[in-house]
Design a protein around this motif. Structure first.
Motif, short mmCIF file in Angstrom:
data_model
loop_
_atom_site.label_atom_id
_atom_site.label_comp_id
_atom_site.label_asym_id
_atom_site.label_seq_id
_atom_site.Cartn_x
_atom_site.Cartn_y
_atom_site.Cartn_z
N VAL A 1 97.37 57.47 17.23
CA VAL A 1 96.33 57.08 18.19
C VAL A 1 96.25 55.56 18.28
N ARG A 2 96.32 54.88 17.14
CA ARG A 2 96.17 53.42 17.12
C ARG A 2 97.23 52.73 17.97
N ARG A 3 98.42 53.27 18.00
CA ARG A 3 99.48 52.66 18.83
C ARG A 3 99.08 52.68 20.31
N HIS A 4 98.50 53.77 20.75
CA HIS A 4 98.04 53.84 22.14
C HIS A 4 96.90 52.87 22.40
N LEU A 5 96.04 52.71 21.40
CA LEU A 5 94.82 51.91 21.59
C LEU A 5 95.09 50.41 21.59
N GLU A 6 96.34 50.01 21.40
CA GLU A 6 96.67 48.59 21.53
C GLU A 6 96.38 48.09 22.95
N LYS A 7 96.26 49.00 23.91
CA LYS A 7 96.04 48.61 25.30
C LYS A 7 94.58 48.36 25.64
N VAL A 8 93.64 48.79 24.79
CA VAL A 8 92.23 48.53 25.09
C VAL A 8 91.90 47.08 24.72
N ASP A 9 90.78 46.59 25.21
CA ASP A 9 90.43 45.20 24.94
C ASP A 9 89.85 45.01 23.55
N ARG A 10 89.10 46.00 23.07
CA ARG A 10 88.55 45.89 21.71
C ARG A 10 88.28 47.28 21.17
N LEU A 11 88.88 47.55 20.03
CA LEU A 11 88.64 48.82 19.35
C LEU A 11 87.44 48.67 18.44
N GLN A 12 86.44 49.51 18.64
CA GLN A 12 85.28 49.45 17.75
C GLN A 12 85.49 50.33 16.53
N TYR A 13 85.90 51.56 16.75
CA TYR A 13 86.27 52.39 15.61
C TYR A 13 87.25 53.47 16.05
N LEU A 14 88.07 53.87 15.10
CA LEU A 14 88.96 55.02 15.21
C LEU A 14 88.88 55.73 13.88
N GLU A 15 88.33 56.94 13.87
CA GLU A 15 88.13 57.65 12.61
C GLU A 15 88.42 59.13 12.78
N LEU A 16 88.92 59.71 11.70
CA LEU A 16 89.12 61.16 11.63
C LEU A 16 88.16 61.67 10.57
N VAL A 17 87.17 62.46 11.00
CA VAL A 17 86.09 62.85 10.10
C VAL A 17 85.95 64.36 10.04
N ASP A 18 85.39 64.84 8.95
CA ASP A 18 85.05 66.24 8.82
C ASP A 18 84.07 66.61 9.93
N ALA A 19 84.34 67.69 10.62
CA ALA A 19 83.55 68.04 11.79
C ALA A 19 82.11 68.41 11.46
N ASP A 20 81.84 68.81 10.22
CA ASP A 20 80.48 69.20 9.82
C ASP A 20 79.71 68.04 9.21
N THR A 21 80.33 67.29 8.32
CA THR A 21 79.62 66.24 7.57
C THR A 21 79.79 64.86 8.17
N LEU A 22 80.80 64.66 9.00
CA LEU A 22 81.20 63.37 9.57
C LEU A 22 81.68 62.38 8.50
N LYS A 23 81.99 62.88 7.33
CA LYS A 23 82.60 62.04 6.30
C LYS A 23 84.10 61.97 6.55
N PRO A 24 84.77 60.89 6.09
CA PRO A 24 86.21 60.76 6.34
C PRO A 24 86.99 61.98 5.89
N ALA A 25 87.87 62.46 6.75
CA ALA A 25 88.71 63.61 6.43
C ALA A 25 89.83 63.19 5.49
N LYS A 26 90.32 64.14 4.71
CA LYS A 26 91.37 63.86 3.74
C LYS A 26 92.61 64.69 4.05
N SER A 27 93.76 64.14 3.66
CA SER A 27 95.03 64.85 3.85
C SER A 27 95.25 65.82 2.69
N PRO A 28 95.88 66.96 2.96
CA PRO A 28 96.17 67.49 4.30
C PRO A 28 94.92 68.12 4.91
N LEU A 29 94.79 68.02 6.20
CA LEU A 29 93.61 68.56 6.87
C LEU A 29 93.51 70.06 6.61
N GLY A 30 92.38 70.47 6.04
CA GLY A 30 92.19 71.89 5.75
C GLY A 30 90.93 72.46 6.32
#
Length: 283
Positions: free
Chosen positions: A227-256
């Motif tokens: 995703v970050r490679r695509h976002l090089e085209k925006v003027d300013r990235l505020q955040y890009l995060e992958l979070v647990d859909a229930d808790t909104l805490k950072p997701a961990k690999s491997p996604l389960g």
């Protein structure tokens, strides 16, 4: 279709529906409606006997340097869209009806309001939770409909309904996109032609990661990097995060567990948000 501006009048208008035990659906909006809002109306009409849409630009969810004064408004257009879509009642209160003189009670959301947008818009979700709770009490619907583009908002509203024992079912509806993938938003009108093309980087990045996920990728770092490679085209990235859909805490690999890949970015002076939901149970 009725357009109502006062709570007392709204309750009188709904009294007959309640007496007849009709199922009442509610679509809260800030107006300047688009097909995303209409998808919420369609969902309500499919599941409910009566559909109410509110139109209220809520001042308490805007920060001091945000776009409250310039937020797009076109009430006559919104009325026509609602009428054509089969909305029975538009509730369009003014600020005094929602926040009368002496108002001082707010709903304070908890941990779900701290990450993502919460880290960049202090007080925003306090304003959202407060106005949604007030609208729920004014309308007293059986079901309320929200768009998943505002993923964090959906999580907070759902949690609030549970925590405060609100007898309302919260239904979320998938993000509606333009033909080229851009998530529909009232703020898209701020974009000029060049910025509109730049903005596609957001949805293209997210949808590319979603495609990789469907092909079996479960590494958080690799999905974010794509995703970050695509976002090089925006003027300013505020955040890009992958979070647990229930808790909104950072997701961990491997996604389960279901996770949300979320972006907030500026194109020109316009702040845009978008997300995709990655669910390992449904690759």
């Amino acid at each position: 279709m009725q357009t109502i501006t006062k709570v007392a009048e709204l309750r009188r208008a709904l009294a007959q529906a309640r007496k007849a035990d009709m199922r009442i659906g509610f679509v809260p909006t800030m107006g300047y409606l688009h097909d995303g809002h209409m998808a919420l109306v369609e969902a309500s009409r499919a599941q409910c006997d009566v559909t109410i849409a509110s139109i209220f630009v809520n001042p308490t969810q805007f920060g001091p340097n945000e776009d409250l004064s310039t937020y797009p408004r076109d009430f006559l257009r919104d009325e026509k869209l609602c009428r054509d879509a089969g909305v029975e009642i538009i509730f369009a209160p003014d600020a005094q009806e929602i926040y009368p003189s002496g108002f001082e009670t707010f709903v304070e959301p908890g941990e779900l309001a701290k990450p993502l947008c919460g880290g960049f818009r202090p007080g925003h979700f306090r304003g959202v939770a407060t106005v949604v709770c007030k609208l729920f009490n004014m309308v007293q619907p059986d079901v309320a409909f929200f768009g998943r583009k505002d993923f964090q908002q959906c999580a907070i509203v759902r949690h609030m309904a549970i925590d405060l024992n609100l007898p309302i079912e919260i239904v979320t509806v998938p993000t509606v996109r333009e033909a080229d993938g851009l998530a529909m938003s009232s703020r898209n009108r701020y974009l000029d032609r060049q910025e509109r093309q730049q903005a596609l980087a957001i949805s293209r990045g997210l949808l590319a990661a979603e495609a990789q996920f469907r092909e079996g990728e479960r590494n958080v770092g690799k999905l974010l990097a794509l995703v970050r490679r695509h976002l090089e085209k925006v003027d300013r990235l505020q955040y890009l995060e992958l979070v647990d859909a229930d808790t909104l805490k950072p997701a961990k690999s491997p996604l389960g567990a279901p996770a949300a890949l979320c972006v907030a970015a500026y194109v020109g002076t316009t702040r845009l948000i978008d997300n995709v939901i990655l669910n390992p149970e449904f690759p």
